[in-house]
Design a protein around this motif. Sequence first.
Motif, PDB file in Angstrom:
ATOM      1  N   MET A 304      69.508 105.384  20.136  1.00  0.00           N
ATOM      2  CA  MET A 304      68.055 105.431  20.302  1.00  0.00           C
ATOM      3  C   MET A 304      67.370 106.426  19.365  1.00  0.00           C
ATOM      4  N   ILE A 305      68.119 107.408  18.854  1.00  0.00           N
ATOM      5  CA  ILE A 305      67.489 108.370  17.937  1.00  0.00           C
ATOM      6  C   ILE A 305      67.576 107.918  16.487  1.00  0.00           C
ATOM      7  N   VAL A 306      68.254 106.785  16.245  1.00  0.00           N
ATOM      8  CA  VAL A 306      68.425 106.300  14.871  1.00  0.00           C
ATOM      9  C   VAL A 306      67.185 105.530  14.432  1.00  0.00           C
ATOM     10  N   ASN A 307      66.636 105.902  13.286  1.00  0.00           N
ATOM     11  CA  ASN A 307      65.471 105.235  12.699  1.00  0.00           C
ATOM     12  C   ASN A 307      65.908 104.520  11.434  1.00  0.00           C
ATOM     13  N   LEU A 308      66.165 103.213  11.550  1.00  0.00           N
ATOM     14  CA  LEU A 308      66.604 102.448  10.392  1.00  0.00           C
ATOM     15  C   LEU A 308      65.538 102.374   9.312  1.00  0.00           C
ATOM     16  N   GLY A 309      64.283 102.617   9.695  1.00  0.00           N
ATOM     17  CA  GLY A 309      63.208 102.594   8.705  1.00  0.00           C
ATOM     18  C   GLY A 309      63.383 103.662   7.637  1.00  0.00           C
ATOM     19  N   VAL A 310      64.161 104.713   7.974  1.00  0.00           N
ATOM     20  CA  VAL A 310      64.410 105.768   6.996  1.00  0.00           C
ATOM     21  C   VAL A 310      65.091 105.202   5.751  1.00  0.00           C
ATOM     22  N   LEU A 311      65.951 104.225   5.959  1.00  0.00           N
ATOM     23  CA  LEU A 311      66.684 103.644   4.834  1.00  0.00           C
ATOM     24  C   LEU A 311      65.775 102.901   3.869  1.00  0.00           C
ATOM     25  N   PHE A 312      64.602 102.508   4.336  1.00  0.00           N
ATOM     26  CA  PHE A 312      63.709 101.704   3.493  1.00  0.00           C
ATOM     27  C   PHE A 312      62.391 102.429   3.207  1.00  0.00           C
ATOM     28  N   SER A 313      62.355 103.737   3.449  1.00  0.00           N
ATOM     29  CA  SER A 313      61.114 104.485   3.258  1.00  0.00           C
ATOM     30  C   SER A 313      60.930 104.987   1.835  1.00  0.00           C
ATOM     31  N   GLY A 314      61.901 104.727   0.970  1.00  0.00           N
ATOM     32  CA  GLY A 314      61.768 105.142  -0.422  1.00  0.00           C
ATOM     33  C   GLY A 314      63.121 105.419  -1.030  1.00  0.00           C
ATOM     34  N   THR A 315      63.148 105.510  -2.353  1.00  0.00           N
ATOM     35  CA  THR A 315      64.407 105.721  -3.072  1.00  0.00           C
ATOM     36  C   THR A 315      65.033 107.065  -2.716  1.00  0.00           C
ATOM     37  N   ALA A 317      64.763 108.855   0.005  1.00  0.00           N
ATOM     38  CA  ALA A 317      65.349 108.838   1.349  1.00  0.00           C
ATOM     39  C   ALA A 317      66.721 108.167   1.322  1.00  0.00           C
ATOM     40  N   LEU A 318      66.811 107.103   0.524  1.00  0.00           N
ATOM     41  CA  LEU A 318      68.089 106.392   0.411  1.00  0.00           C
ATOM     42  C   LEU A 318      69.133 107.265  -0.278  1.00  0.00           C
ATOM     43  N   VAL A 319      68.702 108.035  -1.289  1.00  0.00           N
ATOM     44  CA  VAL A 319      69.614 108.947  -1.988  1.00  0.00           C
ATOM     45  C   VAL A 319      70.176 109.982  -1.010  1.00  0.00           C
ATOM     46  N   ILE A 320      69.292 110.530  -0.160  1.00  0.00           N
ATOM     47  CA  ILE A 320      69.728 111.532   0.816  1.00  0.00           C
ATOM     48  C   ILE A 320      70.769 110.943   1.763  1.00  0.00           C
ATOM     49  N   VAL A 321      70.501 109.740   2.271  1.00  0.00           N
ATOM     50  CA  VAL A 321      71.421 109.108   3.217  1.00  0.00           C
ATOM     51  C   VAL A 321      72.771 108.835   2.559  1.00  0.00           C
ATOM     52  N   VAL A 322      72.752 108.274   1.336  1.00  0.00           N
ATOM     53  CA  VAL A 322      74.004 107.965   0.627  1.00  0.00           C
ATOM     54  C   VAL A 322      74.783 109.244   0.343  1.00  0.00           C
ATOM     55  N   ASN A 383      65.579 113.056   9.012  1.00  0.00           N
ATOM     56  CA  ASN A 383      65.714 111.599   9.092  1.00  0.00           C
ATOM     57  C   ASN A 383      67.024 111.125   8.463  1.00  0.00           C
ATOM     58  N   GLY A 384      67.400 111.764   7.342  1.00  0.00           N
ATOM     59  CA  GLY A 384      68.665 111.400   6.708  1.00  0.00           C
ATOM     60  C   GLY A 384      69.849 111.682   7.608  1.00  0.00           C
ATOM     61  N   THR A 385      69.780 112.778   8.352  1.00  0.00           N
ATOM     62  CA  THR A 385      70.863 113.134   9.272  1.00  0.00           C
ATOM     63  C   THR A 385      70.957 112.141  10.418  1.00  0.00           C
ATOM     64  N   VAL A 386      69.807 111.696  10.912  1.00  0.00           N
ATOM     65  CA  VAL A 386      69.798 110.707  11.993  1.00  0.00           C
ATOM     66  C   VAL A 386      70.444 109.406  11.526  1.00  0.00           C
ATOM     67  N   ALA A 387      70.139 108.998  10.286  1.00  0.00           N
ATOM     68  CA  ALA A 387      70.784 107.804   9.729  1.00  0.00           C
ATOM     69  C   ALA A 387      72.287 108.028   9.563  1.00  0.00           C
ATOM     70  N   LEU A 388      72.668 109.254   9.170  1.00  0.00           N
ATOM     71  CA  LEU A 388      74.090 109.587   9.032  1.00  0.00           C
ATOM     72  C   LEU A 388      74.821 109.434  10.361  1.00  0.00           C
ATOM     73  N   ILE A 389      74.151 109.780  11.451  1.00  0.00           N
ATOM     74  CA  ILE A 389      74.771 109.665  12.773  1.00  0.00           C
ATOM     75  C   ILE A 389      75.199 108.228  13.041  1.00  0.00           C
ATOM     76  N   LEU A 390      74.301 107.267  12.737  1.00  0.00           N
ATOM     77  CA  LEU A 390      74.639 105.857  12.944  1.00  0.00           C
ATOM     78  C   LEU A 390      75.789 105.436  12.039  1.00  0.00           C
ATOM     79  N   ILE A 391      75.690 105.756  10.753  1.00  0.00           N
ATOM     80  CA  ILE A 391      76.715 105.338   9.789  1.00  0.00           C
ATOM     81  C   ILE A 391      78.075 105.935  10.155  1.00  0.00           C
ATOM     82  N   SER A 392      78.092 107.225  10.450  1.00  0.00           N
ATOM     83  CA  SER A 392      79.370 107.887  10.731  1.00  0.00           C
ATOM     84  C   SER A 392      79.988 107.383  12.033  1.00  0.00           C
ATOM     85  N   CYS A 393      79.165 107.128  13.048  1.00  0.00           N
ATOM     86  CA  CYS A 393      79.696 106.624  14.322  1.00  0.00           C
ATOM     87  C   CYS A 393      80.283 105.223  14.163  1.00  0.00           C
TER      88      CYS A 393
END
Length: 718
Positions: A304-315, A317-322, A383-393
């Motif tokens: 519920m804390i994961v915001n997938l919109g972070v992945l599409f909010s800009g280049t 943001a995507l760099v941070i997540v990757v 936001n990048g950390t929240v996306a990391l939580i989903l990916i890592s889990c």
Amino acid sequence: MDKFLEHASEAFTSPLTNPVLVFIVVLLIILISPVILRPIKIPGIIGFILFGVLIGPYGLNWLAKMDGHSGDMAGVDGIDLFSTIGLLYIMFIAGLELDMNEFQKTKNKSLLFGFLTFAFPICIGFPVSYFLLGYDLLPSVLIASMFATHTLVAYPIVTSYGISKNEVVAVTIGGTILTDTAVLVILAVIKGLSKGEIGFDFWLTLGISLTVFIAIMFGLIPRIAKWFFSKVEGEQTSHYIFVLAVIFIAAFLAELAGLEHIIGAFVAGLALNKLIPPSSALMNRIEFIGNALFIPFFLISVGMIVNLGVLFSGTWALVIVVALAAVSISGKFLASLVTQLVFKYTNSQRNLMHGLSNAHAAATLAVILVGYESGIIDEGMLNGTVALILISCLFASLLTEKASKRVVFEGHQDNTDAGHVQDHEEKILIPIANLNKMEPIIDFATFVKSKKSRYPLYILSVVESNQQAIRNLDLARKNLDKMAKYASGSETELDLITTIDYNIANGIGRTSRNIFADGIILGWPSATSFIEKIVGEKAESILNRTDTTLFMCKLDNPLMTHNAIIIFAPPLCESEVGFEFWMEKILKLAKELSLVVKYVCDKRTQDAIEEFLKNAKSNISVNYSRYNNWDNIYGLSTFTNSEDLLVFVSARYGDVSYRDSLDGLAKRVGRYYSKQNLILIYPERRANIHIDAYEDVKTAPIFRKISREIGNMFNTEK
């Protein structure tokens, strides 16, 4: 009708605020998620997280964060409560299921892995944060430390595959606690530095609070728990509530000490480790409620804390997540790889360590939220950390699932039996005598029974053939139903047998032969009349009519209150047919209760025991004491204390290890150690080798019995 529609419309307004509806939605997810995802081979853990993303504030918004100041416990505030319990449950069960004997053997390995899984992510994460992402020194240190943390989200997968006691799992859990503790201490330091509060007072307060916390958890809590479990023995509900209270008290004390509550929950598991046997009804309740309710709540809340919109909010943001995902996966992999090379683990075991240590959730979120609220990091990193939580889990769950299958396939599944595997699936018979003392005997049988046997425990009630036989048979069946109800608490399967025979001993012997029993577990023999003493006591009559291993149990005190198991093994007991069987059962009991085993024996018997333990690859802590005057049984008292479980190995008349001093052993030790738990073992013997093949009533040669009783009249030694 309009009023009904209006009320329904308000109730189903997104986000849901009705606590009943919120609970229904979550329960439906817990119910249908495994059913939907099982056909496509997706682990249930991932399903809970994905459904959390779907219904959360960044998905369908069915459940959204409520105003914490309103006092309303609906919505996610209620879920937060359950998810917090779920997270603490995961850490508590990890501590509770940790094989302390294995952990003692692997503590140096855990220390190395903890250091590596802390150092590699920080060494990789700091330059990435500082040079690539452009953060300042303090934020870069905080972000790098975040990579070092991991949460045991995938631990339920390991448990479901039956490899929770595998060495690499113990090493990973030990490393988890070390690295998370180190990171949380760093977090406290960074937070203090950002506010200019670091000084002598800070370190003094931290040191004192940690010392007090450890003293309470390992000095006070086990003593209170032992007292509570022994004084409130029959109240299983109270036992469970007590355990819940200990978890939350430990979590709160950890927070007071400057640590995260997850560390407190894990320490609570370690503190109660020896007091809650893995096969007990209490352990079954703890795991059942956690796996059915609290842990799924936690996993859903993670989604519920994961915001997938972070992945599409800009280049950017995507760099941070990757970048975060790459550092996370590579740092944990290098730690697992080096540990594998040093300790020569298989690739599957390495992947298991990598999977377990790769999920970022609670500790990671705690670190990054503190940094965000303190103004050390910005919203983009949050936001990048929240996306990391989903990916890592997701990554950790898939990798742990695959690695667990490989570990089982390679034959590294938990050896639930402490000794040699029997050539056939064992059968254990438990005749009912005193109904009031049967519950601890059922517990004992559950602890020692082989988990590899598909057969249930056989509970027998023998009714003597007389005019009241039919009426007594109905009463016996009702008594057996009570035993079945009790055993259901630990999910122990029973086969209830009632039979009519001309005497109880003959009925037990006949049933034992009919089901090909490998072991018989009896209650302690009661006082007998003078005639029974001369002609043959019931216990000895049962011995004479059976050839299988027999355990006589006097269990007046809770089994978890013991400090050690003392085994008195007379000379040549290793030559008996049933030596390996009873050795295996006692080691199984020691493993369940996490107890040290002390053997009192001579040199030859010690050599045989050591050889058995070597072949069994047992990790039970064992030590030895020599005793050679076996004609003086009372001299064994010098090796005992009041908190030991005493196990006496005896022998039937005519067996290799039989000696006159073993005659009437149950009566003598029962009187001498009247306040202690006792187990008396008669090992299996070869069938039809005993002298008294034709007797129906007597249990030993009549003249030997009479002479022994006359001798006892003049024996004043207690």
